[in-house]
Design a protein around this motif. Structure first.
Motif, PDB file in Angstrom:
ATOM      1  N   PHE A   1      72.710   1.130  37.772  1.00 46.17           N
ATOM      2  CA  PHE A   1      71.583   1.969  38.157  1.00 46.17           C
ATOM      3  C   PHE A   1      72.017   3.308  38.759  1.00 46.17           C
ATOM      4  N   VAL A   2      73.325   3.526  38.932  1.00 46.78           N
ATOM      5  CA  VAL A   2      73.817   4.797  39.463  1.00 46.78           C
ATOM      6  C   VAL A   2      73.914   5.794  38.308  1.00 46.78           C
ATOM      7  N   GLU A   3      73.130   6.865  38.375  1.00 46.15           N
ATOM      8  CA  GLU A   3      73.117   7.869  37.320  1.00 46.15           C
ATOM      9  C   GLU A   3      74.302   8.817  37.426  1.00 46.15           C
ATOM     10  N   GLY A   4      74.764   9.097  38.622  1.00 45.25           N
ATOM     11  CA  GLY A   4      75.887  10.009  38.794  1.00 45.25           C
ATOM     12  C   GLY A   4      75.810  10.756  40.105  1.00 45.25           C
ATOM     13  N   LEU A   5      76.465  11.911  40.141  1.00 47.54           N
ATOM     14  CA  LEU A   5      76.536  12.718  41.353  1.00 47.54           C
ATOM     15  C   LEU A   5      76.019  14.125  41.061  1.00 47.54           C
ATOM     16  N   VAL A   6      75.423  14.744  42.064  1.00 52.48           N
ATOM     17  CA  VAL A   6      74.995  16.131  41.951  1.00 52.48           C
ATOM     18  C   VAL A   6      75.498  16.890  43.180  1.00 52.48           C
ATOM     19  N   ASN A   7      75.583  18.200  43.018  1.00 48.85           N
ATOM     20  CA  ASN A   7      75.975  19.067  44.116  1.00 48.85           C
ATOM     21  C   ASN A   7      74.708  19.599  44.761  1.00 48.85           C
ATOM     22  N   LEU A   8      74.440  19.136  45.976  1.00 46.94           N
ATOM     23  CA  LEU A   8      73.249  19.578  46.695  1.00 46.94           C
ATOM     24  C   LEU A   8      73.681  20.488  47.832  1.00 46.94           C
ATOM     25  N   ARG A   9      73.698  21.794  47.538  1.00 46.30           N
ATOM     26  CA  ARG A   9      74.066  22.805  48.533  1.00 46.30           C
ATOM     27  C   ARG A   9      75.422  22.498  49.184  1.00 46.30           C
ATOM     28  N   GLY A  10      76.404  22.171  48.323  1.00 48.66           N
ATOM     29  CA  GLY A  10      77.754  21.928  48.792  1.00 48.66           C
ATOM     30  C   GLY A  10      78.026  20.509  49.229  1.00 48.66           C
ATOM     31  N   THR A  11      77.045  19.628  49.155  1.00 48.36           N
ATOM     32  CA  THR A  11      77.213  18.237  49.552  1.00 48.36           C
ATOM     33  C   THR A  11      77.063  17.338  48.324  1.00 48.36           C
ATOM     34  N   VAL A  12      77.941  16.346  48.230  1.00 47.73           N
ATOM     35  CA  VAL A  12      77.877  15.417  47.118  1.00 47.73           C
ATOM     36  C   VAL A  12      76.723  14.427  47.354  1.00 47.73           C
ATOM     37  N   LEU A  13      75.826  14.353  46.380  1.00 48.10           N
ATOM     38  CA  LEU A  13      74.677  13.462  46.494  1.00 48.10           C
ATOM     39  C   LEU A  13      74.717  12.435  45.371  1.00 48.10           C
ATOM     40  N   PRO A  14      74.921  11.129  45.686  1.00 54.02           N
ATOM     41  CA  PRO A  14      74.814  10.106  44.644  1.00 54.02           C
ATOM     42  C   PRO A  14      73.351   9.946  44.227  1.00 54.02           C
TER      43      PRO A  14
ATOM     44  N   LEU B   1      78.793   3.449  47.327  1.00 52.26           N
ATOM     45  CA  LEU B   1      78.359   4.831  47.130  1.00 52.26           C
ATOM     46  C   LEU B   1      79.019   5.756  48.147  1.00 52.26           C
ATOM     47  N   GLU B   2      79.156   5.263  49.391  1.00 49.51           N
ATOM     48  CA  GLU B   2      79.797   6.079  50.426  1.00 49.51           C
ATOM     49  C   GLU B   2      81.254   6.362  50.062  1.00 49.51           C
ATOM     50  N   GLU B   3      81.962   5.346  49.493  1.00 48.67           N
ATOM     51  CA  GLU B   3      83.345   5.537  49.080  1.00 48.67           C
ATOM     52  C   GLU B   3      83.434   6.534  47.938  1.00 48.67           C
ATOM     53  N   VAL B   4      82.486   6.444  46.990  1.00 51.23           N
ATOM     54  CA  VAL B   4      82.490   7.385  45.863  1.00 51.23           C
ATOM     55  C   VAL B   4      82.331   8.809  46.370  1.00 51.23           C
ATOM     56  N   VAL B   5      81.404   9.011  47.297  1.00 51.02           N
ATOM     57  CA  VAL B   5      81.174  10.345  47.844  1.00 51.02           C
ATOM     58  C   VAL B   5      82.401  10.837  48.589  1.00 51.02           C
ATOM     59  N   ALA B   6      83.041   9.945  49.358  1.00 48.72           N
ATOM     60  CA  ALA B   6      84.194  10.342  50.156  1.00 48.72           C
ATOM     61  C   ALA B   6      85.389  10.715  49.274  1.00 48.72           C
ATOM     62  N   GLU B   7      85.553  10.019  48.142  1.00 45.84           N
ATOM     63  CA  GLU B   7      86.711  10.253  47.277  1.00 45.84           C
ATOM     64  C   GLU B   7      86.497  11.418  46.324  1.00 45.84           C
ATOM     65  N   ASP B   8      85.250  11.766  46.047  1.00 45.50           N
ATOM     66  CA  ASP B   8      84.981  12.790  45.045  1.00 45.50           C
ATOM     67  C   ASP B   8      85.274  14.184  45.613  1.00 45.50           C
ATOM     68  N   ASP B   9      85.909  15.015  44.800  1.00 48.73           N
ATOM     69  CA  ASP B   9      86.232  16.378  45.240  1.00 48.73           C
ATOM     70  C   ASP B   9      85.398  17.387  44.473  1.00 48.73           C
ATOM     71  N   LEU B  10      84.098  17.088  44.386  1.00 52.20           N
ATOM     72  CA  LEU B  10      83.182  17.969  43.659  1.00 52.20           C
ATOM     73  C   LEU B  10      83.194  19.363  44.280  1.00 52.20           C
ATOM     74  N   VAL B  11      83.370  20.351  43.453  1.00 55.93           N
ATOM     75  CA  VAL B  11      83.437  21.730  43.938  1.00 55.93           C
ATOM     76  C   VAL B  11      82.038  22.315  44.010  1.00 55.93           C
ATOM     77  N   PRO B  12      81.645  22.925  45.153  1.00 52.91           N
ATOM     78  CA  PRO B  12      80.312  23.511  45.245  1.00 52.91           C
ATOM     79  C   PRO B  12      80.100  24.543  44.155  1.00 52.91           C
ATOM     80  N   ALA B  13      78.846  24.537  43.627  1.00 48.69           N
ATOM     81  CA  ALA B  13      78.528  25.494  42.573  1.00 48.69           C
ATOM     82  C   ALA B  13      78.353  26.877  43.160  1.00 48.69           C
TER      83      ALA B  13
END
Length: 514
Positions: free
Chosen positions: A396-409, A502-514
């Motif tokens: 049921f996890v669709e993915g991650l988005v960049n919400l104003r520099g914060t990773v949002l599952p 989900l918290e681990e995914v957010v912590a490990e992800d190095d998504l670059v702010p848009a």
């Protein structure tokens, strides 16, 4: 089936409602049938058992509706003009969808044959027996309790004082011929730890006590005040004061039993409502004369001896409870005062408090309306064109988005609730919630509104499965608007382990702010 069971069938079930399913004829004992209605509009409930068709609004009450075909492992069929719902008494109100209702029949007890000899496509565990009719025709009689229990263990087994069970039996019009001459039906309740009961035909319904009751100026000691009951003012009397006991503050476990009196309707506050009892008359004895003559105890007209005398239930008489001139005068004065400006002003003042309403964000999933507490919603955003996929995550996890520099599952709420995944469109939104300390977005079909809902229309959702009971905890029943909102318990949308992942995914992800 034991000899006692067979004897009970012969003694109590001479009348039956017959109906058809898949070309065969079946029946329910008449004394378990409340009413028969056309197939209503239903609100589909996620995470419920497969046989659940949805929740319907039956004169302001929530009615679970299930497919009897699916309960009996028969193939499903489309509904048509002949489809009917048989509302039965199974501990709570429950509607069984059948192909067609045939008739009501009365039989000679000798025409009933034990279920042991029955060979049928239906599981024999849900059969009481078979009626042998003239011409060789046979009708299988189904066991209401086992049907309910086989599909809804939580629903059929609850007896924790919630109002749904007792009120269900009261919703239907009384059927004098349906009551067995050998059994007394009672609604039992507790006051100061003592168990009492009222005959079920003297009770109109049972509702949860509100947080407060609007005070009636110059009312007597027994009248607590009034509450709004679906648009009408209901005078409320304290059973504790009727019994001369000290008043305690209203609590969520308290229930108001609505009873009929000559000249009106009165709500009586009980500590808790326990269950509906069917007591054989031989276990009911009148109150001894020397006890009945002792003032207030005269309100008890008989005593039930249950569990071999270890459990005594005092049966009250509504007429005796309110027979004193003082109580009658108090209630009469209330009726005269009900439409006065002072009373209206007092009622308006009571409705101005924040506790009388709750605020919800209403959204849609698969044509149904859901709601979450507005305080749980951080924000609502559009669904981006692309999401970053998370490998080896929950389906049921669709993915991650960049919400104003914060990773949002982001979670697809349809999939989380066991619904079919929908196509992306412009109406979809992400509702951002905080669950287990993690800010999480949930994709919904659309966001409808922020709605104010009166507490008096909120009631516990029927507990149809363990997971559903956790996630969809309450229902806002709005019959005037022809709406029913399924209230989602935000902290139950993700289990602790899912939230941690989900918290681990957010912590490990190095998504670059848009």
């Amino acid at each position: 089936m034991s000899i006692d069971d067979e004897q009970a069938v012969e003694d109590d079930n001479a009348d039956y409602v017959t109906f058809d399913m898949a070309g065969e004829r079946y029946a329910f004992p008449m004394n378990r049938v409340q009413e028969i209605i056309r197939m209503p509009a239903v609100v589909k409930v996620p995470l419920g058992p497969p046989s659940l068709e949805g929740l319907a609004n039956l004169r302001g009450r929530v009615l679970p509706v299930v497919s009897l075909r699916m309960c009996c492992d028969m193939p499903a069929a489309e509904h048509d003009e002949t489809t009917r719902v048989i509302v039965v008494d199974g501990g709570v109100p429950l509607g069984f969808v059948v192909d067609r209702v045939a008739s009501v029949i009365s039989i000679d007890p000798a025409a009933m044959e034990s279920a042991d000899a029955v060979q049928s496509t239906v599981n024999s565990d849900v059969l009481i027996g078979v009626i042998k009719l003239d011409g060789g025709a046979m009708t299988s009689v189904l066991d209401v309790d086992r049907l309910v229990g086989s599909q809804f263990d939580r629903l059929g087994g609850k007896s924790d004082g919630r109002d749904t069970g007792a009120a269900a039996r009261i919703a239907a019009e009384p059927d004098d011929e349906g009551d067995s001459d050998d059994t007394l039906e009672l609604v039992s309740f507790a006051v100061e730890g003592q168990e009492y009961a009222l005959p079920i035909d003297q009770v109109q319904e049972i509702v949860q006590a509100p947080e407060s009751v609007s005070h009636v100026p110059n009312a007597g000691s027994r009248v607590l005040g009034v509450i709004d009951l679906r648009g009408r003012l209901l005078p409320v009397v304290s059973m504790r004061r009727v019994f001369g006991l000290p008043i305690t503050p209203l609590e969520p476990k308290n229930r108001i039993v609505v009873v009929s009196l000559d000249g009106g309707v009165v709500g009586v506050v009980m500590d808790t409502v326990r269950e509906v009892l069917r007591v054989p008359h031989q276990l009911v004895a009148p109150l001894p004369n020397f006890v009945a003559g002792d003032g207030r105890k005269s309100e008890v007209e008989s005593v039930c001896r249950l569990e071999e005398g270890k459990r005594l239930v005092s049966v009250l008489s509504v007429n005796r409870m309110f027979d004193s001139p003082e109580v009658r005068n108090e209630l009469a004065e209330h009726q005269n005062r009900e439409e006065t400006p002072d009373m209206a002003e007092d009622q308006r003042g009571a409705d101005d408090g924040r506790g009388d309403e709750e605020l919800f964000v209403v959204f849609r999933l698969d044509e149904e309306e859901y709601a979450v507490d507005v305080d749980a919603v951080q924000e609502i955003i559009r669904v981006p064109e692309a999401l970053i996929r998370v490998p080896k995550s929950y389906d049921f996890v669709e993915g991650l988005v960049n919400l104003r520099g914060t990773v949002l599952p982001v979670v697809d709420l349809r999939t989380r609730l066991g619904l079919e995944r929908g196509e992306r469109d412009e109406r979809q939104r992400i509702v951002v919630l905080i669950i287990g300390g993690v800010r999480t977005g949930f994709i919904v079909d659309s966001v409808a509104e922020v709605a104010r809902v009166g507490r008096h229309v909120l009631e516990p959702a029927p507990e149809l499965s363990a997971e559903q009971a956790r996630v969809v905890s309450r229902v806002a029943n709005l019959p005037d608007q022809k709406r029913m909102l399924l209230l989602v318990q935000v902290d139950q949308l993700l289990a602790a382990e899912q939230a941690r992942q989900l918290e681990e995914v957010v912590a490990e992800d190095d998504l670059v702010p848009a």
